[in-house]
Write a protein that holds these residues in place. Structure first.
Motif, mmCIF file in Angstrom:
data_model
loop_
_atom_site.group_PDB
_atom_site.id
_atom_site.type_symbol
_atom_site.label_atom_id
_atom_site.label_comp_id
_atom_site.label_asym_id
_atom_site.label_seq_id
_atom_site.Cartn_x
_atom_site.Cartn_y
_atom_site.Cartn_z
ATOM 1 N N ASP A 162 0.829 -1.203 0.000
ATOM 2 C CA ASP A 162 0.000 0.000 0.000
ATOM 3 C C ASP A 162 0.865 1.256 0.000
ATOM 4 O O ASP A 162 0.610 2.210 -0.742
ATOM 5 C CB ASP A 162 -0.921 -0.026 1.226
ATOM 6 C CG ASP A 162 -1.888 1.148 1.252
ATOM 7 O OD1 ASP A 162 -2.641 1.313 0.269
ATOM 8 O OD2 ASP A 162 -1.887 1.906 2.239
ATOM 9 N N ALA A 231 -3.934 -7.792 -2.596
ATOM 10 C CA ALA A 231 -4.211 -6.606 -1.784
ATOM 11 C C ALA A 231 -4.847 -5.526 -2.648
ATOM 12 O O ALA A 231 -5.796 -4.845 -2.232
ATOM 13 C CB ALA A 231 -2.939 -6.095 -1.139
ATOM 14 N N ASP A 235 -8.719 -4.168 -2.273
ATOM 15 C CA ASP A 235 -9.078 -2.753 -2.162
ATOM 16 C C ASP A 235 -10.096 -2.365 -3.241
ATOM 17 O O ASP A 235 -11.045 -1.618 -2.981
ATOM 18 C CB ASP A 235 -7.819 -1.897 -2.291
ATOM 19 C CG ASP A 235 -8.091 -0.426 -2.039
ATOM 20 O OD1 ASP A 235 -8.533 -0.071 -0.939
ATOM 21 O OD2 ASP A 235 -7.879 0.374 -2.968
ATOM 22 N N SER A 266 -8.041 -5.103 1.939
ATOM 23 C CA SER A 266 -6.998 -5.864 1.238
ATOM 24 C C SER A 266 -6.788 -7.224 1.882
ATOM 25 O O SER A 266 -6.623 -8.243 1.195
ATOM 26 C CB SER A 266 -5.677 -5.084 1.256
ATOM 27 O OG SER A 266 -5.797 -3.854 0.576
#
Length: 286
Positions: A162, A231, A235, A266
């Motif tokens: 991220d 992930a 999202d 995620s």
């Protein structure tokens, strides 16, 4: 500036709680992630029923109870907190009670006067599949060799993915990754996140070799790529849900971060994907 400080403090506390629970394991782990499960189910119900003026309290309580039963049941089976006999008995009991939840939730809908009964039933079952099941399955990490270290590595990789996506996307991002759902994400950011997790794999393997004896550097790199990809998809799935329902944040529980569902979106896809990867890698590659 004030919002940045608030966001940073919230993030630090959130990360510290997860690291502490993962390393401690046992009932501390169960307690923290059981709380996450309940809060996420609550937020998901609020999201799905926002246009109807709020969720039905009876079905909400029933869904939260079902999610808790599923989560704790899976944890009891995987964590070895009890004797083998007690674990076997409780595992069967939790499974039976969870089947009862599925039946009761279906019957409850017959007595509901909601305008979209089938949609509300689908939302309830989706919450179980989308939230409670993966969080419960996460306890399977503790059944793997070096499971505690790998579970912590999974969280670190999610956070670094991220961070890497945000930093790289902010600096050089030009090509939109998925503009229909999340206009801010870019391909440059996505690959930046992958670079960050691959770098973390080298750090984990060569700086902390005693904790990752069961997996090679290639295995950790592969895990990092799986984590980064899922992930991102995780999202995007929550963004799709919120965009479809016309909601910006899942909640306001975490100052500067939105709701708990915004923080674990995620994670919900990474858990099953990374477990499939690690189990397959262990069986057929190692």
């Amino acid at each position: 500036m004030k919002n940045l400080i608030k966001r940073s403090l919230t993030g630090i506390i959130y990360v510290a709680l997860i690291i502490g629970a993962v390393l401690t394991g046992g009932w501390w782990y169960v307690a923290l992630f059981a709380l996450f499960t309940i809060l996420a189910i609550r937020e998901f119900a609020t999201l799905c029923n926002a246009s109807a003026g709020g969720e039905n309290v009876t079905t909400l309580i029933t869904d939260m109870a079902g999610a808790l039963i599923l989560f704790i049941g899976l944890c009891c089976v995987n964590l070895g907190l009890l004797t083998p006999h007690t674990t076997a008995v409780l595992g069967g009991t939790f499974f039976t009670v969870y089947l009862l939840y599925l039946v009761v939730r279906l019957v409850l809908q017959l007595y509901s006067h909601e305008t979209s009964p089938l949609a509300n039933l689908a939302y309830s079952y989706m919450g179980q599949l989308y939230i409670a099941l993966p969080l419960g399955l996460m306890s399977m990490y503790y059944t793997l060799a070096d499971g505690t270290a790998l579970l912590l590595a999974m969280f670190v990789m999610i956070w670094l993915s991220d961070t890497g996506a945000f930093v790289t996307g902010s600096l050089i991002g030009k090509h939109k990754l998925f503009p229909r759902i999340s206009p801010g994400k870019t391909w440059e950011g996505f690959f930046g996140g992958i670079v960050f997790v691959i770098a973390s794999a080298f750090v984990m393997k060569y700086c902390f070799p005693a904790y990752f004896e069961s997996v090679s550097i290639a295995g950790l790199i592969g895990m990092g790529i799986v984590v980064a990809a899922f992930a991102t998809w995780g999202d995007l799935v929550e963004s799709l849900i919120k965009r479809t329902l016309g909601v910006k944040d899942s909640g306001t529980l975490l100052p500067g971060h939105g709701g708990i569902l915004d923080r674990i979106d995620s994670l919900l896809l990474v858990i099953p994907a990374s477990l499939i990867y690690l189990i397959t890698f262990t069986l057929y590659v190692s």
